[in-house]
Motif scaffolding. Structure first.
Motif, PDB file in Angstrom:
ATOM      1  N   HIS A  51       0.853  -1.203   0.000  1.00 63.20           N
ATOM      2  CA  HIS A  51       0.000   0.000   0.000  1.00 63.20           C
ATOM      3  C   HIS A  51       0.880   1.242   0.000  1.00 63.20           C
ATOM      4  CE1 HIS A  51       0.569   1.481   4.159  1.00 63.20           C
ATOM      5  NE2 HIS A  51       0.823   0.214   4.406  1.00 63.20           N
ATOM      6  N   CYS A  52       2.133   1.072   0.472  1.00 65.94           N
ATOM      7  CA  CYS A  52       3.090   2.190   0.529  1.00 65.94           C
ATOM      8  C   CYS A  52       3.960   2.280  -0.724  1.00 65.94           C
ATOM      9  CB  CYS A  52       4.037   1.999   1.710  1.00 65.94           C
ATOM     10  SG  CYS A  52       3.631   2.973   3.164  1.00 65.94           S
ATOM     11  N   SER A  53       3.752   1.404  -1.671  1.00 60.65           N
ATOM     12  CA  SER A  53       4.634   1.378  -2.839  1.00 60.65           C
ATOM     13  C   SER A  53       4.408   2.593  -3.720  1.00 60.65           C
ATOM     14  CB  SER A  53       4.382   0.101  -3.643  1.00 60.65           C
ATOM     15  OG  SER A  53       3.045   0.092  -4.116  1.00 60.65           O
ATOM     16  N   LYS A  54       5.452   2.943  -4.457  1.00 61.66           N
ATOM     17  CA  LYS A  54       5.353   4.079  -5.383  1.00 61.66           C
ATOM     18  C   LYS A  54       4.253   3.846  -6.419  1.00 61.66           C
ATOM     19  CE  LYS A  54      10.220   5.597  -5.341  1.00 61.66           C
ATOM     20  NZ  LYS A  54      11.443   5.663  -6.180  1.00 61.66           N
ATOM     21  N   ILE A  55       4.154   2.615  -6.894  1.00 65.74           N
ATOM     22  CA  ILE A  55       3.204   2.359  -7.981  1.00 65.74           C
ATOM     23  C   ILE A  55       1.758   2.505  -7.506  1.00 65.74           C
ATOM     24  CG2 ILE A  55       3.343  -0.188  -7.649  1.00 65.74           C
ATOM     25  CD1 ILE A  55       2.623   1.731 -10.932  1.00 65.74           C
ATOM     26  N   PHE A  56       1.466   2.030  -6.295  1.00 69.48           N
ATOM     27  CA  PHE A  56       0.093   2.133  -5.782  1.00 69.48           C
ATOM     28  C   PHE A  56      -0.256   3.600  -5.536  1.00 69.48           C
ATOM     29  CE2 PHE A  56      -3.166   1.117  -2.336  1.00 69.48           C
ATOM     30  CZ  PHE A  56      -4.074   0.547  -3.200  1.00 69.48           C
ATOM     31  N   ASN A  57       0.699   4.296  -4.949  1.00 75.09           N
ATOM     32  CA  ASN A  57       0.501   5.708  -4.669  1.00 75.09           C
ATOM     33  C   ASN A  57       0.250   6.497  -5.955  1.00 75.09           C
ATOM     34  OD1 ASN A  57       1.962   8.555  -4.134  1.00 75.09           O
ATOM     35  ND2 ASN A  57       0.977   7.776  -2.306  1.00 75.09           N
ATOM     36  N   LYS A  58       1.045   6.204  -6.965  1.00 72.88           N
ATOM     37  CA  LYS A  58       0.934   6.950  -8.227  1.00 72.88           C
ATOM     38  C   LYS A  58      -0.402   6.676  -8.918  1.00 72.88           C
ATOM     39  CE  LYS A  58       3.510   7.511 -12.585  1.00 72.88           C
ATOM     40  NZ  LYS A  58       3.829   8.953 -12.577  1.00 72.88           N
ATOM     41  N   LEU A  59      -0.843   5.427  -8.851  1.00 75.24           N
ATOM     42  CA  LEU A  59      -2.092   5.064  -9.519  1.00 75.24           C
ATOM     43  C   LEU A  59      -3.316   5.601  -8.776  1.00 75.24           C
ATOM     44  CD1 LEU A  59      -1.201   1.400 -10.443  1.00 75.24           C
ATOM     45  CD2 LEU A  59      -2.000   3.105 -12.096  1.00 75.24           C
ATOM     46  N   LEU A  60      -3.201   5.723  -7.458  1.00 69.44           N
ATOM     47  CA  LEU A  60      -4.397   6.095  -6.695  1.00 69.44           C
ATOM     48  C   LEU A  60      -4.526   7.590  -6.457  1.00 69.44           C
ATOM     49  CD1 LEU A  60      -4.841   3.113  -6.536  1.00 69.44           C
ATOM     50  CD2 LEU A  60      -5.553   3.396  -4.167  1.00 69.44           C
ATOM     51  N   GLY A  61      -3.389   8.287  -6.372  1.00 71.00           N
ATOM     52  CA  GLY A  61      -3.475   9.740  -6.247  1.00 71.00           C
ATOM     53  C   GLY A  61      -3.552  10.243  -4.810  1.00 71.00           C
ATOM     54  N   THR A  62      -3.639   9.352  -3.856  1.00 74.33           N
ATOM     55  CA  THR A  62      -3.631   9.766  -2.456  1.00 74.33           C
ATOM     56  C   THR A  62      -2.371   9.225  -1.780  1.00 74.33           C
ATOM     57  OG1 THR A  62      -4.961   7.812  -1.952  1.00 74.33           O
ATOM     58  CG2 THR A  62      -6.125   9.913  -2.094  1.00 74.33           C
ATOM     59  N   PRO A  63      -1.990   9.773  -0.634  1.00 69.95           N
ATOM     60  CA  PRO A  63      -0.853   9.222   0.120  1.00 69.95           C
ATOM     61  C   PRO A  63      -1.274   7.912   0.778  1.00 69.95           C
ATOM     62  CG  PRO A  63      -1.771  11.119   1.271  1.00 69.95           C
ATOM     63  CD  PRO A  63      -2.557  10.972   0.006  1.00 69.95           C
ATOM     64  N   THR A  64      -1.299   6.862  -0.029  1.00 72.12           N
ATOM     65  CA  THR A  64      -1.843   5.571   0.390  1.00 72.12           C
ATOM     66  C   THR A  64      -1.035   4.925   1.507  1.00 72.12           C
ATOM     67  OG1 THR A  64      -0.579   4.553  -1.386  1.00 72.12           O
ATOM     68  CG2 THR A  64      -2.873   5.067  -1.850  1.00 72.12           C
ATOM     69  N   CYS A  65       0.100   5.533   1.814  1.00 74.95           N
ATOM     70  CA  CYS A  65       0.924   5.002   2.904  1.00 74.95           C
ATOM     71  C   CYS A  65       0.245   5.259   4.249  1.00 74.95           C
ATOM     72  CB  CYS A  65       2.301   5.653   2.847  1.00 74.95           C
ATOM     73  SG  CYS A  65       3.599   4.610   3.519  1.00 74.95           S
ATOM     74  N   GLN A  66      -0.721   6.168   4.262  1.00 78.36           N
ATOM     75  CA  GLN A  66      -1.308   6.589   5.525  1.00 78.36           C
ATOM     76  C   GLN A  66      -2.406   5.645   6.004  1.00 78.36           C
ATOM     77  OE1 GLN A  66      -2.399  10.702   4.650  1.00 78.36           O
ATOM     78  NE2 GLN A  66      -0.384  11.386   5.309  1.00 78.36           N
ATOM     79  N   LEU A  67      -2.147   5.066   7.159  1.00 76.05           N
ATOM     80  CA  LEU A  67      -3.115   4.211   7.852  1.00 76.05           C
ATOM     81  C   LEU A  67      -2.594   4.020   9.269  1.00 76.05           C
ATOM     82  CD1 LEU A  67      -1.224   1.518   7.854  1.00 76.05           C
ATOM     83  CD2 LEU A  67      -2.377   0.984   5.734  1.00 76.05           C
ATOM     84  N   LEU A  68      -3.342   3.338  10.103  1.00 75.31           N
ATOM     85  CA  LEU A  68      -2.856   2.946  11.439  1.00 75.31           C
ATOM     86  C   LEU A  68      -2.248   1.551  11.357  1.00 75.31           C
ATOM     87  CD1 LEU A  68      -5.739   3.950  13.885  1.00 75.31           C
ATOM     88  CD2 LEU A  68      -3.631   5.178  13.404  1.00 75.31           C
TER      89      LEU A  68
END
Lengths: 243, 243, 243, 243
Positions: free
Chosen positions: A100-117
C-alpha cells in the motif's frame, strides 16, 4: 494467463525469523501456492537488474503481483513509470499488504496511500466478505480468520474504491477495508491487505484462493485501445454565427 | 466561505478575441458572476509571485477554483504540492474545463487525466442532469444548453467518479462525463467541463449556478483530522503462542 | 428545514426497561437532542391516524427520520407508498437502526435489507469514520465509541452504497457498514445503525450530531423535476431509408 | 454455463413488421447469435406455462436474459418472486432494452425504472465505451454505432449503478446510460439498452458480443451463502454493568 510475482525479497534474506516462514521468499511461497491455479507464473525481485521488470517481461505479463515493505524508495522511478503505463494499457495489478506504501500504488491512486494505522501485536484478524457476488470472493467462506497478523486500521487514505470485497475486524479494536478494487485506464487493480512477512499468511489456502481470484478478475480486457487527442466530428456540425 | 479563483490568465492578455469575451480575465468573470452567492472571493493568477497561492492564501481558502489551459507546465511543482496537501486536509477544489490537464488534477486522480477527445468546432453542447438529487444540480433545469463550445469526448481517462452529475451531448457525435465528483483525504473535488476561453460560457447564469453549487458542496468538513502511523491497541490483545 | 421524526413508539409504552431509557419515546429523545440544530421538528408515531403521516404532513416534510423495530408489518402499504413517492420527489430519509427491516427501506433499496447478523449481548461498538470528507462526519472524532449496543454483523444484504461513512467494530468479532448513503430519484437516504431501544444511544452527543448531519445532508435539492415519457427530438433527425 | 433467454414473444407473433426482423422471435435471434459463445442455451417465453420459468428451469439457470416490452403486467408475481430469489442466490440477470420496465428489474432496483424519455424516430445511436477496463467491453471498439434505434433519454430513474460501461449518444439530442451493472445479494445484473423489436439490433455482431460478455461477467460466484439472523459472538464479550 501470464503472471509475474514481484517481491522486494530482502526481509527473507536478512532476517532469520522471516526466512523460517518463507525460506524461498514470499514470491515463491505464492508461486507454489498457486501451482494448481493454471497460471504461467514467473517471479521478479528488487535486486535483479531493472528489478526483474524489463520491457520484455512486462510486455508479456497479464497480471503483476506486488509485495514490498521497507525498500519502496529503492524502486527506480523509471520502472515505476513502466509498470504504471502497462497498468493503464490493461495489465492487472495485485497489490499485497505493505505494498500500500509502494510508489506504484501511490501513483495510480493519487492519495498518500501510505497513511493508515498499524501495529505488530500478533492480533487475530477476521476478513469479512462484504460483497459475496464478487468473483474475488469465489470459493471463500463468510469470513477468513487469521490467528495472528500485523494490524492495519482506518482511516486508510485511499480514494473511494470501485468495490469493497473484504472488511477486516482486528482484535485490538480496529476495522480496515482489506480487499478493494480500482481500475485505471484499461487496467484493473486489487489491493489485498494480509501478508506481513513474519506470519505464514501466504501458506493459508483461503488467502491463496483470494489471490488467485484477484488474478483472474484483473486479467486484461481486450477492448479497443482508447484514442485520445484532436478528433474530427462524427456528425455534421451546423455552421454558427458568432455575435 | 472563502473562495480563491485561480486563473492562468494569459489567453486574455495575449489574444484579442479572448479579451473581448473576458476583458478582465476568466477569474473576474466568475467572481463577478458569483457576486450574489455570498462568498468571500479572492483571485490569483499564474504570473503572480508563487502564482498567488502563498501558504497564507491557501491556509485561508476554503474552496479553490482552478482554470488553466496551455501553460500547465509553468505551474511550479512546489505550489502544486502545496495545493495537493491542502486538498487532502479538506480544502475544496473546483477544476474547470481544460484544467483536466493540470498537474494538480492529474496528481490527485492518479490517471493521465489529460487524455480525452477534443476539437474546436463551435458545437452545441447539452449537459444533461444525470443525478437530480445531487446538491450540485440545485436550481438547474433538466439540462443546460450551450449554443457553442469546444467539444470533449470519451474516453476520458479518469478513475470512476464518486458521483456523476452531468453527462454532455455534443452535436458532432460525442458524449462526455461533464460534471463528476471525487474526494481525496478530507477534500472534495468537482470537475466541471464547460468553459473554453473563446466562448462566453462563464457569463451563462446556469453555468455560474453550477459553479456556486460546486463551491458549496465542496466546502471543508470539520471532521477530526485522521491519525496515521503506529498506534496502540484500543482493546486488550490476548498473548499468542507462536509455533 | 422541516423535519418529521417517526417512531414506532410501542416498546417505550409496553416495556418498563425501555421507558426508563426513553420516557417520552425515542422520537422525543431525538427531537430534544436536536433542539439546538435549528430544525423545525415534528413527530409522528405508528398508532396515530395514518401513522401521523398524512399527505399534508409529508408534503411539508423536508427530511423524515424513521425508527421502527418489531411492528414493521403494521405500517400500511398505502402510507409506505406515500413516503416512497415523497422520497423520489426529493424528501430526505434517515433510516435508524432496526428500521433496516422497514417496508420503506426495503422498497427503496430492492434487496431484503432485513438480512444481517444480530445479537443482544451488551457489546462495545466502535464506529470508525471511513470517509472524513463526508459532511455526515462533520464534527465527529476518528471514531464514536458506544459502551453497549445491540450487535449487527455482515453480511448486510444491501446494494453497494453510494458512499460509506462509518464502519463498526464489535467486541464479539463482527464488522458492519453502519453509516451508508443512497439516492433514489431526487431523494437522499442515510442509513445509520446504532440505536437499540434498551440503550441510551440517542442521548449520546456524537450520535445526535451524526443524525443532525444526516438531516442537513439529505435536505431536498431544488433541481428541476425530471420529465418522463414520450418526448420530441431536440435536434433534427435525418430521414432514414429502411431496407 | 447454462443460459436461459426469456422473451415476451408477442410482438413477433402479432406484428408482421417485427416478424420480418425476427421470424423466430428475439429469443432465437439471440440464441443463434450466441451459438459460438460456448453456452448451453435454452429459451422460455411469456405464454408458456409458468412463463417457461419453472423452479427446475431456474434452478439450473446460471444466467437469465430478459426481454419484455408491452406485457410486463402479464408476468405473474409468483414467477417474478422466483426469479428475484434466484438472483439474490447468485443467478446472473441480463436485462435488455424495454425490460427496464419489467417487474423484476423494478423490484431489484427499488426505483420506478420505467421512467425515462423515449421516442421511436429511427435515430442513429452511438454507444460509447466509458469503461474500457470492464470485461463487458471485451472485444468492443471505442463505440458501437447503430444506424437506427428507438431513442431513450435521461433522466433514467435508476439508482447509481455499480459501474457504467456504455453511454449512448442519440441523434435527437439525448444521452443515456446504456450499459450499467448492479449486484443484489450474490447475483449480478447487467442492463443493456439497445434492442427495439422493429430494428435488427440483435443481428449486430457487436451487440451480440456485449450480451455474451455480460453473460460471462454475471456468472454465479460460488462464495459461501451468507448466514443471516441471530448469531453467537465469535469472541468473548466482557460482562457489563448497566447503570
Amino acid at each position: 494467463m501470464k503472471v509475474t510475482i514481484w517481491n522486494e525479497y530482502r526481509h527473507e534474506v536478512e532476517n532469520a525469523k522471516v526466512a523460517q516462514v518463507y525460506p524461498n521468499g514470499i514470491h515463491h511461497a505464492i508461486k507454489d501456492g498457486l501451482a494448481d491455479a493454471g497460471f504461467d507464473i514467473a517471479t521478479a525481485t528488487l535486486d535483479e537488474p531493472e528489478h526483474g521488470l524489463t520491457e520484455e517481461v512486462l510486455a508479456q505479463t497479464d497480471v503483476l503481483v506486488w509485495w514490498g515493505h521497507k525498500h519502496h524508495k529503492d524502486v527506480q522511478d523509471e520502472i515505476v513509470n513502466r509498470v504504471y503505463q502497462r497498468v493503464l494499457d490493461g495489465m492487472g495489478l495485485i497489490v499485497l499488504h505493505s505494498a500500500h506504501c509502494s510508489k506504484i500504488f501511490n501513483k495510480l491512486l493519487g492519495t498518500p496511500t501510505c497513511q493508515l494505522l498499524w501495529r505488530e501485536a500478533d492480533e487475530k484478524e477476521r476478513l469479512w466478505v462484504i460483497d459475496p457476488a464478487h468473483p474475488i470472493a469465489e470459493g471463500i467462506d463468510r469470513y477468513i480468520e487469521l490467528p495472528m497478523e500485523e494490524t492495519y486500521g482506518e482511516h486508510f487514505n485511499i480514494p473511494a474504491p470501485d468495490q469493497i470485497v473484504f472488511v477486516s475486524w482486528f482484535e485490538g479494536g480496529e476495522v480496515f477495508r482489506s480487499g478493494v478494487t480500482y481500475h485505471r485506464g484499461r487496467g484493473k487493480i486489487f489491493y489485498f491487505r494480509p501478508g506481513h512477512e513474519t506470519y505464514p499468511t501466504y501458506h493459508n489456502k483461503q488467502i491463496l484462493q483470494v489471490i488467485a481470484n484477484g488474478i483472474r478478475w484483473s486479467a486484461p480486457t481486450r477492448s479497443a485501445k482508447p484514442v485520445y487527442g484532436n478528433a474530427k466530428a462524427l456528425e455534421e456540425v451546423k455552421p454558427k454565427v458568432k455575435s
